[in-house]
Design an enzyme around this catalytic site. Structure first.
Site, PDB file in Angstrom:
ATOM      1  N   GLU A 193       0.832  -1.195   0.000  1.00  0.00           N
ATOM      2  CA  GLU A 193       0.000   0.000   0.000  1.00  0.00           C
ATOM      3  C   GLU A 193       0.873   1.254   0.000  1.00  0.00           C
ATOM      4  O   GLU A 193       1.890   1.341   0.692  1.00  0.00           O
ATOM      5  CB  GLU A 193      -0.881  -0.002   1.266  1.00  0.00           C
ATOM      6  CG  GLU A 193      -1.758   1.226   1.434  1.00  0.00           C
ATOM      7  CD  GLU A 193      -2.588   1.203   2.705  1.00  0.00           C
ATOM      8  OE1 GLU A 193      -3.525   2.004   2.809  1.00  0.00           O
ATOM      9  OE2 GLU A 193      -2.304   0.366   3.606  1.00  0.00           O
ATOM     10  N   LYS A 206      -9.094   3.106  -2.533  1.00  0.00           N
ATOM     11  CA  LYS A 206      -9.543   2.669  -1.212  1.00  0.00           C
ATOM     12  C   LYS A 206     -10.888   3.302  -0.886  1.00  0.00           C
ATOM     13  O   LYS A 206     -11.049   4.522  -0.929  1.00  0.00           O
ATOM     14  CB  LYS A 206      -8.487   3.059  -0.173  1.00  0.00           C
ATOM     15  CG  LYS A 206      -8.610   2.391   1.178  1.00  0.00           C
ATOM     16  CD  LYS A 206      -7.392   2.768   2.029  1.00  0.00           C
ATOM     17  CE  LYS A 206      -7.318   1.982   3.305  1.00  0.00           C
ATOM     18  NZ  LYS A 206      -6.090   2.324   4.073  1.00  0.00           N
ATOM     19  N   CYS A 262      -5.711  -2.780   2.713  1.00  0.00           N
ATOM     20  CA  CYS A 262      -5.628  -2.653   4.167  1.00  0.00           C
ATOM     21  C   CYS A 262      -6.961  -2.985   4.833  1.00  0.00           C
ATOM     22  O   CYS A 262      -7.494  -4.069   4.645  1.00  0.00           O
ATOM     23  CB  CYS A 262      -5.100  -1.262   4.539  1.00  0.00           C
ATOM     24  SG  CYS A 262      -4.302  -1.182   6.165  1.00  0.00           S
TER      25      CYS A 262
END
Length: 324
Positions: A48, A135, A169
């Protein structure tokens, strides 16, 4: 698309970028990708926000009701070290994938207009951008610096040896987002992250077994020395402290890693690696996918659409539409 091969070698690159330095980070991506390709990897995955920083310990001077001028200056540096799609800098990533003949999955901080997004991109062996996932929900203080993605990026791409997709994540704790990818038929689930507790591996094992897919989890191994010497949280005058309550020093670890590769029955194909930079490899036997799905399919044989349904808005998150 029918599978074009019986197995594929994949690589998870556990490393840190040269924080806030876009050119140096892209050079590091080039070097590490070439190393993985030389070992036969056809899919190379990076963590990430690798291009070009996960801004550890810093909210850019933002507090309730006030923003520090120094924080704004550092945000401008962060913006400048981020990457736009398309751009000359992004072409470098495309060239890296093409020159090494790999599918390149990498976490970037994407700048679009005046907003930054935590984004995962997949670039094909010919240098073509195959997918871009922003995200959906930045976590905690990340929301101060990153915008939110939309449902149009909840997709998978068939690259011949399998369908590739994933979440970033803590998106991986969003059950409905996972189900959306299962419905897309995901085979290789890529989970770039910045979360390093040892319990993270259990989440990856659960997702692999739940989705009956391969999971590649990639995290940074990151130290204070990976950041500029004047980065505010780690300067001598900073009030920030390391986990032992002491001022930060160059060798202090910010992220311990824990990257791993998991098979579709939840078994480790590559055990979690911590506290060092390393490229982690595994050869995925693609027949394992069919075997694992014999007795469980989260969106098929083990689903009850007469009871549970999920609607996914796949429209792009555009704020203004201009019509003639």
């Amino acid at each position: 698309m029918a599978r074009t091969q019986e197995s594929v070698k994949v690589a998870a690159v556990q490393a840190a970028p040269v924080a806030f330095d876009l050119a140096a980070t892209l050079k590091k991506v080039e070097t590490l990708t070439a190393e993985a390709a030389s070992q036969g990897a056809e899919l190379v995955a990076f963590p990430e926000a690798f291009v070009s920083a996960y801004p550890w310990r810093y909210a850019f001077g933002a507090t309730v009701g006030y923003r520090e001028p120094e924080g704004r200056k550092w945000y401008a540096k962060y913006y400048d070290s981020s990457i736009a799609i398309p751009s000359t800098e992004f072409e470098i990533l495309e060239n890296i994938a093409r020159d090494n003949k790999v599918n390149l999955s990498i976490g970037i901080v994407e700048k679009a207009g005046s907003t930054l997004y935590c984004t995962a991109v997949l670039i094909g062996t010919d240098g073509t951008l195959l997918s871009r996932h922003r995200k959906l929900i930045p976590t905690a203080a990340e929301r101060l610096i990153w915008g939110r993605g939309s449902g149009d990026s909840l997709n998978v791409v068939d690259v011949g040896f399998g369908k590739i997709g994933g979440l970033i994540c803590w998106e991986n704790y969003m059950p409905l987002a996972r189900v959306a990818l299962y419905q897309r038929g995901i085979d290789i689930y890529i989970a770039p992250t910045a979360d390093d507790p040892v319990t993270w591996a259990a989440t990856m094992q659960h997702i692999a077994k739940e989705g009956r897919c391969f999971v590649i989890s990639i995290n940074q191994f990151c130290q204070v020395s990976d950041f500029p010497s004047d980065y505010p949280p780690f300067t001598p005058e900073s009030h920030d402290r390391n986990p032992e309550g002491k001022p930060w020093i160059q060798d202090d670890i910010l992220n311990h890693g824990g990257s791993c590769i998991v098979g579709p029955m939840g078994n480790f194909l590559a055990e979690p690696v911590r506290d060092k930079q390393e490229i982690i490899y595994a050869t995925l036997d693609l027949s394992d996918l069919t075997e694992a799905r014999m007795d469980f399919d989260a969106v098929g044989s083990y689903a009850r659409p007469d009871i549970f349904t999920l609607n996914v808005n796949t429209r792009p998150g555009v704020n203004v539409n201009f019509e003639d």
